[in-house]
Design a protein around this motif. Structure first.
Motif, mmCIF file in Angstrom:
data_model
loop_
_atom_site.group_PDB
_atom_site.id
_atom_site.type_symbol
_atom_site.label_atom_id
_atom_site.label_comp_id
_atom_site.label_asym_id
_atom_site.label_seq_id
_atom_site.Cartn_x
_atom_site.Cartn_y
_atom_site.Cartn_z
ATOM 1 N N TYR A 97 0.821 -1.213 0.000
ATOM 2 C CA TYR A 97 0.000 0.000 0.000
ATOM 3 C C TYR A 97 0.857 1.265 0.000
ATOM 4 O O TYR A 97 0.539 2.242 -0.666
ATOM 5 C CB TYR A 97 -0.937 0.005 1.209
ATOM 6 C CG TYR A 97 -2.134 -0.895 1.055
ATOM 7 C CD1 TYR A 97 -3.129 -0.606 0.123
ATOM 8 C CD2 TYR A 97 -2.280 -2.029 1.842
ATOM 9 C CE1 TYR A 97 -4.230 -1.426 -0.024
ATOM 10 C CE2 TYR A 97 -3.380 -2.860 1.707
ATOM 11 C CZ TYR A 97 -4.344 -2.558 0.773
ATOM 12 O OH TYR A 97 -5.443 -3.378 0.632
ATOM 13 N N ASP A 131 -4.918 0.704 -5.840
ATOM 14 C CA ASP A 131 -4.648 -0.219 -4.730
ATOM 15 C C ASP A 131 -3.322 0.101 -4.048
ATOM 16 O O ASP A 131 -2.808 -0.690 -3.267
ATOM 17 C CB ASP A 131 -4.693 -1.680 -5.197
ATOM 18 C CG ASP A 131 -3.516 -2.045 -6.097
ATOM 19 O OD1 ASP A 131 -2.833 -1.130 -6.570
ATOM 20 O OD2 ASP A 131 -3.296 -3.251 -6.309
ATOM 21 N N THR A 132 -2.767 1.277 -4.332
ATOM 22 C CA THR A 132 -1.594 1.777 -3.604
ATOM 23 C C THR A 132 -1.785 3.268 -3.354
ATOM 24 O O THR A 132 -2.480 3.959 -4.116
ATOM 25 C CB THR A 132 -0.284 1.564 -4.393
ATOM 26 O OG1 THR A 132 -0.349 2.306 -5.624
ATOM 27 C CG2 THR A 132 -0.040 0.089 -4.680
ATOM 28 N N TYR A 158 -8.405 0.226 -1.779
ATOM 29 C CA TYR A 158 -8.865 0.751 -0.500
ATOM 30 C C TYR A 158 -10.076 1.654 -0.667
ATOM 31 O O TYR A 158 -10.284 2.594 0.079
ATOM 32 C CB TYR A 158 -7.731 1.518 0.207
ATOM 33 C CG TYR A 158 -7.009 2.530 -0.636
ATOM 34 C CD1 TYR A 158 -5.786 2.208 -1.194
ATOM 35 C CD2 TYR A 158 -7.537 3.793 -0.882
ATOM 36 C CE1 TYR A 158 -5.110 3.130 -1.974
ATOM 37 C CE2 TYR A 158 -6.868 4.705 -1.651
ATOM 38 C CZ TYR A 158 -5.645 4.373 -2.197
ATOM 39 O OH TYR A 158 -4.970 5.286 -2.954
#
Length: 366
Positions: free
Chosen positions: A142, A187-188, A356
């Motif tokens: 992340y 997603d990061t 996220y």
């Protein structure tokens, strides 16, 4: 009144003695270190001191003497180390050594990957994944910074009080910021997330709020607001000598002379005020050895069961907690303080992770 209290105590003990439990039970009492502002500090200290003595007597003399019960009862007080130290209980040193557990989450840059706080943060992010992963895999995914490995976590080591809530709050603020910037499907996190002005401001305000809550045991919110005005007199410095601190204290005390304080004891002298700021982790100090090694000292790092109330070293180089500096508007040269006014002139790709945003987002830890 005393007679009725003794009768109540006896009835209470008889009821507990009749219990027959098969398992051990621990009763945790929390919220002790929250002092309502309407209760005088000294009076409140006496109240929780009595509570501490009562718990000690029940655990050592009464519960251990109950017969015909396989299970045992124990009462545990959840209390901050500084508050426990303020109680000045009889034979407190041995009591603390033999009957206390001190939660220490602190770590360093070199040791952070072996630290419990790193493991906890990684579990917070990995709990939403479908497969079990090695410790660190989710956090490093992340917050992926290839040029500077662990950049974000090391940044948090330098700017927080090393409490789990600090790290998880950072994740929450960072997540909200990314979603607001239209990156919720990623997603990061962005590599430069820690440089985002909005995040720095919100996180700094959160940290200052933690300090305010910590100090509330000793003073009112109004007093706290007045005491942090001290930093206006440092002229924007984040690192300063003891002499510079003393000069700022002199100017601050002159300003404070026209104000009403409910807790004026910290105006006694510069060392007393410095100890307050050290206790609440706003100010730390640095020592340099003959070999040129730097040792940074913070109250939360220095505190142990043998040293439950660490003292600040007045002659060392002092510095402001960088995580709080923005909330205090410190970091640039400020205009001179108007001594006639009480206003402050502040101007001056790996295996796919769930994203996220939405269902797979990190949730607040309880």
């Amino acid at each position: 009144m005393r007679h009725h209290l003794l009768d109540l105590e006896q009835s209470f003990k008889e009821a507990l003695s009749d219990l027959s439990i098969t398992k051990n039970h621990a009763l945790y009492i929390d919220g002790i270190d929250y002092r309502p502002e309407q209760i005088n500090y000294r009076e409140y200290i006496e109240c929780i001191k009595g509570l501490g003595e009562a718990v000690w007597q029940l655990n050592t003399d009464f519960f251990s003497g109950i017969r015909d019960s396989k299970g045992r009862i124990k009462i545990c007080l959840l209390v901050r180390p500084d508050v426990l130290n303020s109680l000045n209980l009889y034979n407190s040193n041995s009591r603390i050594q033999d009957n206390s557990i001190l939660l220490d989450w602190s770590t360093t840059d070199d040791e952070h990957k072996d630290a419990k706080i790193y493991e906890l943060c990684d579990k917070f992010l990995s709990s939403q994944q479908n497969s079990k992963r090695l410790t660190g895999a989710s956090w490093e995914h992340y917050f992926n910074t290839p040029k500077e490995p662990s950049k974000v976590f090391k940044h948090l080591i330098k700017t927080t009080f090393h409490k789990p809530r600090d790290f998880l709050t950072f994740v929450k603020i960072a997540r909200d910021l990314e979603i607001n910037n239209g990156k919720g499907s990623n997603d990061t996190f962005s590599e430069n997330i820690i440089s985002a002005p909005q995040l720095s401001k919100k996180f700094s305000e959160y940290l200052l709020g933690e300090v305010r809550n910590y100090a509330a045991f000793y003073m009112t919110q109004e007093d706290f607001t007045k005491y942090i005005k001290f930093f206006q007199f440092l002229d924007g410095k984040q690192r300063f000598s003891a002499a510079q601190f003393s000069a700022a204290f002199k100017a601050f005390k002159e300003w404070a002379g026209g104000e009403d304080f409910n807790a004026p004891m910290y105006l006694k002298d510069e060392e007393t005020l410095l100890q307050l700021f050290y206790d609440v982790n706003v100010i730390g100090y640095r020592e340099i050895t003959e070999l040129g090694n730097n040792f940074f000292h913070w109250a939360y790092r220095e505190r142990t069961l043998n040293n439950i109330a660490p003292r600040v070293k007045f002659g060392a180089e002092l510095f402001l907690n960088p995580g709080i500096a923005k909330a205090l508007d410190v970091g640039s040269q400020l205009k001179a303080i108007d001594q006639k006014s009480d206003r402050a002139p502040f101007q001056g790709r790996r295996k796919k992770h769930r994203n996220y945003h939405g269902k797979g987002s990190p949730q607040k830890s309880k």
